[in-house]
Design a protein around this motif. Structure first.
Motif, PDB file in Angstrom:
ATOM      1  N   GLU A   1       1.420 -41.613 -22.703  1.00 13.04           N
ATOM      2  CA  GLU A   1       0.456 -41.929 -22.452  1.00 13.04           C
ATOM      3  C   GLU A   1       0.002 -41.418 -21.277  1.00 13.04           C
ATOM      4  O   GLU A   1      -1.167 -40.260 -21.338  1.00 13.04           O
ATOM      5  CB  GLU A   1       0.045 -44.004 -22.426  1.00 13.04           C
ATOM      6  N   ARG A   2       1.168 -40.572 -20.498  1.00 15.40           N
ATOM      7  CA  ARG A   2       0.786 -39.389 -19.310  1.00 15.40           C
ATOM      8  C   ARG A   2       1.195 -38.425 -19.519  1.00 15.40           C
ATOM      9  O   ARG A   2      -0.095 -37.770 -19.370  1.00 15.40           O
ATOM     10  CB  ARG A   2       1.335 -40.168 -17.906  1.00 15.40           C
ATOM     11  N   MET A   3       1.741 -38.252 -21.037  1.00 10.79           N
ATOM     12  CA  MET A   3       1.565 -36.981 -20.878  1.00 10.79           C
ATOM     13  C   MET A   3       0.431 -36.858 -21.873  1.00 10.79           C
ATOM     14  O   MET A   3       0.023 -35.770 -22.435  1.00 10.79           O
ATOM     15  CB  MET A   3       2.870 -36.851 -22.245  1.00 10.79           C
ATOM     16  N   ASP A   4       0.023 -37.748 -23.283  1.00  8.23           N
ATOM     17  CA  ASP A   4      -1.482 -37.775 -23.873  1.00  8.23           C
ATOM     18  C   ASP A   4      -2.475 -37.348 -22.901  1.00  8.23           C
ATOM     19  O   ASP A   4      -3.524 -36.355 -23.750  1.00  8.23           O
ATOM     20  CB  ASP A   4      -1.376 -38.834 -24.632  1.00  8.23           C
ATOM     21  N   THR A   5      -2.343 -37.854 -21.669  1.00 12.93           N
ATOM     22  CA  THR A   5      -4.110 -37.619 -21.074  1.00 12.93           C
ATOM     23  C   THR A   5      -3.932 -36.191 -20.657  1.00 12.93           C
ATOM     24  O   THR A   5      -5.055 -35.664 -20.249  1.00 12.93           O
ATOM     25  CB  THR A   5      -3.423 -38.357 -19.798  1.00 12.93           C
ATOM     26  N   GLN A   6      -2.938 -35.512 -20.014  1.00 16.55           N
ATOM     27  CA  GLN A   6      -2.391 -34.347 -19.833  1.00 16.55           C
ATOM     28  C   GLN A   6      -3.534 -33.425 -20.687  1.00 16.55           C
ATOM     29  O   GLN A   6      -3.646 -32.013 -20.718  1.00 16.55           O
ATOM     30  CB  GLN A   6      -1.011 -33.364 -19.981  1.00 16.55           C
TER      31      GLN A   6
END
Length: 270
Positions: A138-143
């Motif tokens: 989720e964190r990587m996708d948010t970037q």
């Protein structure tokens, strides 16, 4: 909280947590009873995921509440104009024109390397591996919001101490500092400033926050701690955080000096 008062949606979320803890159940125990994942229960209780009518029906049955939460959803929450889960972080990012982000604990999530983010989520072995992987993805996708066609302007003020504390390994820290220097050098819409340790005391040390400029010239602030976030829109609260931002930015180094310091920090971890 859109106007300083708790919304019905936020109240429902808080009461879900209270009802579970009064029963003496963990999130895992409730999840097993209602046949949902523990990560779903956690996301609902953090206001990150909207509870469906079916979910609340099962929770009402499990906790023997007589349908209370289902009625709250249909009769109260539907009246809210600012439901906490409709204003989740990813939604805010998708709508924002610009953000000003101050951090004194961790590298901001939008700029974390995968290794750094993994170390954050694995700290203390508090999360099972499936949850670590879910949050990491989720964190990587948010970037992605930094690299799309829509222009999102970002200004970051980061305390130097964040990069002097080892998160993960020395290699992780060196790569993270270089990653920040690369973004600050190459990204046309990102400015990054470091507050040097020599600055001493300044108001930002009271805690991290994000100021968000939205369409139609509206603004909100997001403050967070221990996995929970709160959105502030009252003029007095916004003015106070804007003042903290200005003083903290004034304490920081200019962009080029910050980039040079990032490279020095990266070298120090080698």
């Amino acid at each position: 909280m859109a106007d300083g008062r708790m919304t019905a949606a936020a109240f429902l979320v808080a009461e879900l947590r209270r009802a579970r803890t009064r029963r003496g159940w963990s999130q895992d125990e409730l999840a097993k009873t209602v046949n949902y994942s523990a990560s779903m229960v956690s996301a609902v209780e953090l206001g990150q995921q909207p509870p469906t009518a079916k979910y609340l029906e099962l929770v009402d049955r499990a906790l023997d509440t007589g349908g209370l939460f289902g009625r709250m959803l249909t009769e109260l929450v539907s009246l809210d104009k600012a439901q906490v889960w409709l204003r989740g972080w990813r939604t805010i990012l998708s709508e924002a024109r610009a953000i000003r982000w101050y951090e004194c604990r961790y590298v901001p999530g939008l700029f974390q390397t995968e290794a750094y983010a993994r170390a954050v989520f694995e700290a203390g072995d508090l999360l099972d591996q499936d949850e670590v992987e879910r949050r990491l993805a989720e964190r990587m996708d948010t970037q992605v919001c930094l690299h799309g066609d829509r222009v999102l302007k970002v200004v970051v003020v980061l305390d130097e101490v964040v990069l002097r504390r080892c998160v993960g390994s020395r290699k992780t820290m060196s790569e993270q500092a270089l990653h920040l220097a690369r973004i600050a050098t190459e990204h046309p819409h990102v400015r990054l400033h470091l507050v040097p340790a020599s600055a001493g005391e300044y108001p930002g040390l009271g805690g991290p926050f994000i100021l968000v400029s939205e369409p139609e010239e509206t603004e909100l602030a997001v403050v967070s701690g221990q996995g929970r976030g709160e959105q502030l829109q009252q003029p007095a609260e916004l003015r106070r955080l804007q003042q903290v931002w200005e003083v903290s930015l004034a304490a920081a180094l200019p962009s080029q000096e910050s980039i040079e310091l990032l490279r020095e920090i990266a070298e120090s971890w080698n």
